[in-house]
Design a protein around this motif. Structure first.
Motif, PDB file in Angstrom:
ATOM      1  N   PHE A  47       0.832  -1.194   0.000  1.00 22.41           N
ATOM      2  CA  PHE A  47       0.000   0.000   0.000  1.00 22.41           C
ATOM      3  C   PHE A  47       0.866   1.243   0.000  1.00 22.41           C
ATOM      4  N   TYR A  48       0.352   2.267  -0.671  1.00 18.04           N
ATOM      5  CA  TYR A  48       0.855   3.629  -0.560  1.00 18.04           C
ATOM      6  C   TYR A  48      -0.327   4.466  -0.079  1.00 18.04           C
ATOM      7  N   LEU A  49      -0.179   5.159   1.066  1.00 17.98           N
ATOM      8  CA  LEU A  49      -1.310   5.828   1.693  1.00 17.98           C
ATOM      9  C   LEU A  49      -1.041   7.291   1.981  1.00 17.98           C
ATOM     10  N   VAL A  50      -1.981   8.130   1.624  1.00 18.97           N
ATOM     11  CA  VAL A  50      -2.142   9.439   2.230  1.00 18.97           C
ATOM     12  C   VAL A  50      -3.137   9.215   3.371  1.00 18.97           C
ATOM     13  N   PRO A  51      -3.417  10.202   4.215  1.00 14.22           N
ATOM     14  CA  PRO A  51      -4.379   9.956   5.295  1.00 14.22           C
ATOM     15  C   PRO A  51      -5.688   9.387   4.774  1.00 14.22           C
ATOM     16  N   GLY A  52      -6.099   8.256   5.387  1.00 16.36           N
ATOM     17  CA  GLY A  52      -7.305   7.593   4.933  1.00 16.36           C
ATOM     18  C   GLY A  52      -7.107   6.091   4.956  1.00 16.36           C
ATOM     19  N   SER A  61      -5.582  -1.129   5.015  1.00 17.44           N
ATOM     20  CA  SER A  61      -4.649  -0.291   5.748  1.00 17.44           C
ATOM     21  C   SER A  61      -5.239   1.094   5.955  1.00 17.44           C
ATOM     22  N   THR A  62      -4.954   1.651   7.128  1.00 17.10           N
ATOM     23  CA  THR A  62      -5.411   2.979   7.490  1.00 17.10           C
ATOM     24  C   THR A  62      -4.232   3.812   7.953  1.00 17.10           C
TER      25      THR A  62
END
Lengths: 108, 113
Positions: A47-52, A61-62
Motif C-alpha cells: 500500500f501507498y497511503l495518504v491519510p485515509g 490499511s489505514t
C-alpha cells in the motif's frame, strides 16, 4: 529506527484468523507505505497511503496523520501471508524511513 | 513492470578494500535510494538521490559515498570496507512526485572479512 515503531515485532496466526499490525510515527509523516518481505528476501509494496484507508483483497490499511499511526489489517490469514511486514513513513522530502518490521508466521 | 537491478548479488570483500554496489532502474524514476538491512533494525537509509548528479545523506551515511551519474544508475561506494558494513543492501527507485511508491531490487549481500 525509533522514528517509526512497529508492533508487534513477531506474530503467529492460525490460518483463517484475523489480525492487525501497527506503526507509530515520531516524525512528521505525510504518506505511509507498507511492504511485505517474503522468506526469499524480496520486498513487495502493498500500500501507498495518504491519510485515509485503502483495501486490497484480504488486506486493509489505514493512516491516521493526526494521531501519527498506521495499521495493516489481515483478514482470513493464509500460509502465503507469512513473511516480514514493514511500514515506511515519508515526510516532505521523499526519503522514507522504515520500522524494524513485524515477522508474521501463519500456521495451518 | 517496474525493474530495479542490483549487482553484485553477493560479494565477499577484505577489510580496507573498496567495494562498489551498483543499481540500475528502467522505470525512469527521479528518486533512488540505498538502504541496509540488519536484524532488529529494519531498513536504514544510507544515501538517496533526486536525479542525475544529486546525492543526499540519509540517516547512516558515514563510511559510504554515493554516485548518480545518470537517471538510471545509482552506486554505493565503500572506500575502506569494514566488518561492520557486513549487511544486505537494497536499492529502490520512486517517482518522487505524489505517489512515491518504492520499487526495490533483490538485494546485495556483502560480507567484509
Amino acid at each position: 529506527g525509533d522514528q517509526v515503531k512497529q508492533s508487534p515485532s513477531a506474530l503467529s496466526l492460525q490460518e483463517g484468523t484475523n489480525s492487525a499490525l501497527r506503526c507509530n510515527f515520531s516524525i512528521a509523516t505525510t504518506t505511509v507505505q507498507w511492504f511485505l518481505q517474503n522468506p526469499r528476501g524480496s520486498l513487495m509494496n502493498l500500500f501507498y497511503l495518504v491519510p485515509g484507508t485503502k483495501e486490497n483483497g484480504r488486506l486493509k490499511s489505514t493512516f491516521n496523520s493526526k494521531e501519527s499511526y498506521s495499521t495493516l489489517h489481515i483478514r482470513d490469514a493464509q500460509l502465503e501471508d507469512s513473511g516480514t511486514y514493514f511500514c515506511a513513513a515519508d515526510g516532505n522530502n521523499n526519503a522514507p524511513r522504515f520500522g524494524a518490521g513485524t515477522k508474521l508466521t501463519v500456521k495451518p | 513492470e517496474a525493474a530495479v537491478t542490483q549487482s553484485p548479488r553477493n560479494k565477499v570483500a577484505v577489510t580496507g578494500g573498496k567495494v562498489t554496489l551498483s543499481c540500475n532502474q528502467t522505470n525512469n524514476h527521479n528518486n533512488m535510494y540505498w538502504y541496509r538491512q540488519d536484524t532488529g533494525h529494519g531498513l536504514r537509509l544510507i544515501h538517496y538521490s533526486y536525479g542525475a548528479g544529486s546525492t543526499e545523506k540519509g540517516d547512516i551515511p558515514d563510511g559510504y559515498k554515493a554516485s548518480r551519474p545518470s537517471q538510471e544508475n545509482f552506486s554505493l561506494i565503500l572506500e575502506l570496507a569494514t566488518p561492520s558494513q557486513t549487511s544486505v543492501y537494497f536499492c529502490a527507485s520512486g517517482t518522487g512526485d505524489s505517489g512515491n511508491t518504492l520499487y526495490f531490487g533483490e538485494g546485495s549481500r556483502l560480507i567484509v572479512v
